[in-house]
Design an enzyme around this catalytic site. Structure first.
Site, PDB file in Angstrom:
ATOM      1  N   ASN A 186      42.158  48.799  29.486  1.00  0.00           N
ATOM      2  CA  ASN A 186      42.042  47.345  29.361  1.00  0.00           C
ATOM      3  C   ASN A 186      40.981  46.810  30.299  1.00  0.00           C
ATOM      4  O   ASN A 186      40.745  47.336  31.376  1.00  0.00           O
ATOM      5  CB  ASN A 186      43.395  46.670  29.609  1.00  0.00           C
ATOM      6  CG  ASN A 186      43.604  46.308  31.065  1.00  0.00           C
ATOM      7  OD1 ASN A 186      43.156  45.246  31.529  1.00  0.00           O
ATOM      8  ND2 ASN A 186      44.247  47.190  31.817  1.00  0.00           N
ATOM      9  N   PHE A 198      41.986  39.198  34.003  1.00  0.00           N
ATOM     10  CA  PHE A 198      42.866  38.122  34.519  1.00  0.00           C
ATOM     11  C   PHE A 198      42.859  36.886  33.618  1.00  0.00           C
ATOM     12  O   PHE A 198      42.693  35.748  34.073  1.00  0.00           O
ATOM     13  CB  PHE A 198      42.465  37.695  35.938  1.00  0.00           C
ATOM     14  CG  PHE A 198      42.691  38.715  37.022  1.00  0.00           C
ATOM     15  CD1 PHE A 198      43.566  39.775  36.837  1.00  0.00           C
ATOM     16  CD2 PHE A 198      42.044  38.603  38.247  1.00  0.00           C
ATOM     17  CE1 PHE A 198      43.782  40.717  37.848  1.00  0.00           C
ATOM     18  CE2 PHE A 198      42.255  39.527  39.265  1.00  0.00           C
ATOM     19  CZ  PHE A 198      43.120  40.585  39.063  1.00  0.00           C
ATOM     20  N   SER A 231      42.318  45.311  40.766  1.00  0.00           N
ATOM     21  CA  SER A 231      41.963  45.349  39.341  1.00  0.00           C
ATOM     22  C   SER A 231      40.491  45.699  39.195  1.00  0.00           C
ATOM     23  O   SER A 231      39.646  45.144  39.901  1.00  0.00           O
ATOM     24  CB  SER A 231      42.226  43.988  38.696  1.00  0.00           C
ATOM     25  OG  SER A 231      41.551  43.946  37.454  1.00  0.00           O
ATOM     26  N   ASN A 277      38.678  44.872  36.740  1.00  0.00           N
ATOM     27  CA  ASN A 277      38.070  44.020  35.710  1.00  0.00           C
ATOM     28  C   ASN A 277      37.570  42.663  36.175  1.00  0.00           C
ATOM     29  O   ASN A 277      37.179  41.840  35.365  1.00  0.00           O
ATOM     30  CB  ASN A 277      39.069  43.844  34.566  1.00  0.00           C
ATOM     31  CG  ASN A 277      39.462  45.175  33.966  1.00  0.00           C
ATOM     32  OD1 ASN A 277      38.591  46.000  33.714  1.00  0.00           O
ATOM     33  ND2 ASN A 277      40.741  45.406  33.777  1.00  0.00           N
ATOM     34  N   THR A 278      37.603  42.413  37.482  1.00  0.00           N
ATOM     35  CA  THR A 278      36.975  41.213  38.039  1.00  0.00           C
ATOM     36  C   THR A 278      35.862  41.702  38.955  1.00  0.00           C
ATOM     37  O   THR A 278      36.149  42.414  39.922  1.00  0.00           O
ATOM     38  CB  THR A 278      38.004  40.365  38.823  1.00  0.00           C
ATOM     39  OG1 THR A 278      38.969  39.863  37.894  1.00  0.00           O
ATOM     40  CG2 THR A 278      37.345  39.187  39.521  1.00  0.00           C
ATOM     41  N   LYS A 329      48.807  45.498  46.311  1.00  0.00           N
ATOM     42  CA  LYS A 329      48.702  46.458  45.204  1.00  0.00           C
ATOM     43  C   LYS A 329      47.376  47.204  45.296  1.00  0.00           C
ATOM     44  O   LYS A 329      46.309  46.587  45.376  1.00  0.00           O
ATOM     45  CB  LYS A 329      48.821  45.734  43.858  1.00  0.00           C
ATOM     46  CG  LYS A 329      48.832  46.709  42.678  1.00  0.00           C
ATOM     47  CD  LYS A 329      49.386  46.066  41.434  1.00  0.00           C
ATOM     48  CE  LYS A 329      49.321  46.997  40.247  1.00  0.00           C
ATOM     49  NZ  LYS A 329      49.876  46.392  39.037  1.00  0.00           N
ATOM     50  N   ASN A 375      47.345  50.510  40.652  1.00  0.00           N
ATOM     51  CA  ASN A 375      46.763  49.782  39.522  1.00  0.00           C
ATOM     52  C   ASN A 375      46.138  50.805  38.550  1.00  0.00           C
ATOM     53  O   ASN A 375      46.315  52.012  38.726  1.00  0.00           O
ATOM     54  CB  ASN A 375      45.703  48.802  40.049  1.00  0.00           C
ATOM     55  CG  ASN A 375      45.652  47.534  39.219  1.00  0.00           C
ATOM     56  OD1 ASN A 375      45.643  47.607  37.975  1.00  0.00           O
ATOM     57  ND2 ASN A 375      45.626  46.373  39.854  1.00  0.00           N
TER      58      ASN A 375
HETATM   59  C1  LIG Z   1      46.749  45.370  29.438  1.00  0.00           C
HETATM   60  C2  LIG Z   1      47.053  45.501  30.901  1.00  0.00           C
HETATM   61  C3  LIG Z   1      46.918  44.387  31.740  1.00  0.00           C
HETATM   62  C4  LIG Z   1      47.187  44.500  33.099  1.00  0.00           C
HETATM   63  N1  LIG Z   1      47.070  43.402  33.902  1.00  0.00           N
HETATM   64  C5  LIG Z   1      47.366  43.502  35.218  1.00  0.00           C
HETATM   65  C6  LIG Z   1      47.295  42.363  36.051  1.00  0.00           C
HETATM   66  O1  LIG Z   1      46.995  41.252  35.611  1.00  0.00           O
HETATM   67  N2  LIG Z   1      47.571  42.518  37.373  1.00  0.00           N
HETATM   68  C7  LIG Z   1      47.936  43.735  37.910  1.00  0.00           C
HETATM   69  O2  LIG Z   1      48.201  43.831  39.115  1.00  0.00           O
HETATM   70  N3  LIG Z   1      48.030  44.838  37.128  1.00  0.00           N
HETATM   71  C8  LIG Z   1      47.749  44.741  35.810  1.00  0.00           C
HETATM   72  N4  LIG Z   1      47.846  45.855  35.022  1.00  0.00           N
HETATM   73  C9  LIG Z   1      48.195  47.151  35.645  1.00  0.00           C
HETATM   74  C10 LIG Z   1      49.677  47.492  35.545  1.00  0.00           C
HETATM   75  O3  LIG Z   1      50.464  46.553  36.242  1.00  0.00           O
HETATM   76  C11 LIG Z   1      49.948  48.918  36.109  1.00  0.00           C
HETATM   77  O4  LIG Z   1      49.619  48.922  37.483  1.00  0.00           O
HETATM   78  C12 LIG Z   1      49.126  49.996  35.406  1.00  0.00           C
HETATM   79  O5  LIG Z   1      49.006  49.735  34.027  1.00  0.00           O
HETATM   80  C13 LIG Z   1      49.718  51.380  35.584  1.00  0.00           C
HETATM   81  O6  LIG Z   1      51.019  51.468  35.052  1.00  0.00           O
HETATM   82  P1  LIG Z   1      51.342  52.078  33.576  1.00  0.00           P
HETATM   83  O7  LIG Z   1      50.689  53.434  33.519  1.00  0.00           O
HETATM   84  O8  LIG Z   1      52.842  52.120  33.495  1.00  0.00           O
HETATM   85  O9  LIG Z   1      50.739  51.140  32.599  1.00  0.00           O
HETATM   86  C14 LIG Z   1      47.588  45.760  33.646  1.00  0.00           C
HETATM   87  C15 LIG Z   1      47.732  46.877  32.798  1.00  0.00           C
HETATM   88  C16 LIG Z   1      47.473  46.760  31.440  1.00  0.00           C
HETATM   89  C17 LIG Z   1      47.627  47.976  30.562  1.00  0.00           C
END
Ligand SMILES: Cc1cc2nc3c(=O)[nH]c(=O)nc-3n(C[C@H](O)[C@H](O)[C@H](O)COP(=O)(O)O)c2cc1C
Length: 345
Positions: free
Chosen positions: A115, A119, A183, A185-186, A218, A247
């Site tokens: 992804n 944000f 993240s 993505n910023t 985080k 993350n």
């Molecule tokens: C589509 C998407 C959007 C996410 N948005 C955020 C976010 O806004 N803030 C954040 O701290 N982590 C965000 N994450 C990261 C998740 O909270 C998590 O740390 C990461 O996906 C790893 O866990 P997983 O393997 O169970 O997905 C996002 C993950 C995905 C897939």
């Protein structure tokens, strides 16, 4: 049931399906009697699953990771599905649309996602209003975490003011807060994990909070051990309540999809576990660690808890395994506790 639906669901655009699922859950979250029924079917309450961490009581250690319900649209649906805590956000001081679409991609063979949402969220003011409205439905039965990001339009030098604005607006509503500097993505965000910048940020935020609510940090999985050491030193010095690791990663773990963004799901599990082990070895229990990244099964949860996590979170596993996953994880965990003849703590 979910396995039968999945082929059809996975033919649709990932973000469209996510938005529809969120729409359904938001609808459900406002239907008290229906929600109560769902809760009786899916929630597994057992004192052996309880965890106490950073001054809060968690009915079970399985949390919804940040990013799924960024704007707290379906807040009350998550405990009904069996989650032991919910983290909303990331929320930024300014409302923002995020990156252009498409920005969410599936890699079904690898059970992964990429992804670059960036944000997308309604901003701290609007989310604070929604959280105030949720309070009319009574207290949430699980702890609520609020994850804060930096607005894209705010330069790095003004990051502290940006986070402080969100924190002050949202302070009454969260049980704990998360500083998200990880993240991918910023643009420039992860530079806030560098020692001097992070110190300035922690000084500002902990100075403002004065211990009123727990603050967690985080972390990205792509930091070196030396970078993690600096962060650990600062986290202890500024009295953070805990760490969330990790993350999404910018590594591709040999996967074919070249899309830019953060990789999550199964391929992240190995690195998330490695980072957890490292943090635990260094901290020896001085700070609680929330482990996230590639958790799909009760065995994964057990392993993270054994390796030093006190809580876990899921995102991608929920997409691939479906809405019964929190219940299945709790059931599996209970069976393991019974087999081992002990409790969680
Ligand atoms: C589509 C998407 C959007 C996410 N948005 C955020 C976010 O806004 N803030 C954040 O701290 N982590 C965000 N994450 C990261 C998740 O909270 C998590 O740390 C990461 O996906 C790893 O866990 P997983 O393997 O169970 O997905 C996002 C993950 C995905 C897939």
């Amino acid at each position: 049931m979910y396995e039968r639906l999945k082929p059809w669901l996975f033919r649709q655009d990932p973000e469209t399906i996510h938005d529809r699922a969120m729409g359904g859950l938001a609808w459900l979250a406002r239907r008290g009697p229906l929600l109560g029924l769902l809760q009786r079917l899916l929630r597994l309450d057992d004192p052996r699953l309880e965890v106490r961490a950073f001054g809060l009581r968690f009915p079970n250690p399985i949390g919804l990771a940040a990013g799924f319900d960024k704007n707290a649209l379906a807040l009350r649906a998550w405990p009904a599905l069996g989650f032991g805590f919910v983290e909303i956000g990331s929320i930024t001081a300014l409302p923002q649309p995020g990156n252009p679409k498409p920005r969410l991609f599936r890699l079904p063979e690898a059970e992964a996602l990429i992804n670059r949402m960036g944000f997308n969220n309604e901003g701290a003011e609007a989310v604070a209003r929604r959280l105030a409205a949720w309070q009319a439905h009574g207290p949430l039965p699980v702890p609520l975490g609020i994850n804060l990001g930096k607005s894209r339009a705010t330069p790095l030098e003004k990051a502290a003011e940006d986070y402080l604005k969100s924190l002050s607006l949202l302070l009454p509503y969260g049980d704990y807060f998360v500083l998200n500097v990880s993240s991918p993505n910023t643009p420039g965000l992860r530079a806030l994990q560098e020692k001097e910048r992070l110190e300035a940020l922690l000084q500002a935020l902990t100075g403002y909070l004065q211990g009123r609510k727990p603050l967690l940090l985080k972390l990205a999985p792509d930091l070196t051990w030396a970078e993690l050491d600096d962060i650990l030193e600062l986290s202890e010095r500024y009295g953070l309540a805990g760490l969330i690791a990790t993350n999404t990663t910018v590594q591709r773990e040999g996967l074919p999809l070249a899309e830019e963004g953060g990789l999550s799901g199964r391929p992240l599990a190995r690195r998330a576990l490695e980072v957890l082990r490292y943090l635990h070895k260094r901290l020896q229990g001085r700070l609680p660690i929330v482990s996230v990244g590639g958790i799909f099964s009760p065995e994964d949860v057990w392993e993270r808890l054994e390796q030093g996590a006190c809580l876990v979170q899921i995102y991608t596993g929920f997409v691939y395994q479906g809405p019964l996953l929190p219940r299945r994880l709790c059931q599996g965990l209970l069976a393991r506790l019974e087999a081992e003849g002990r409790g969680l703590t």
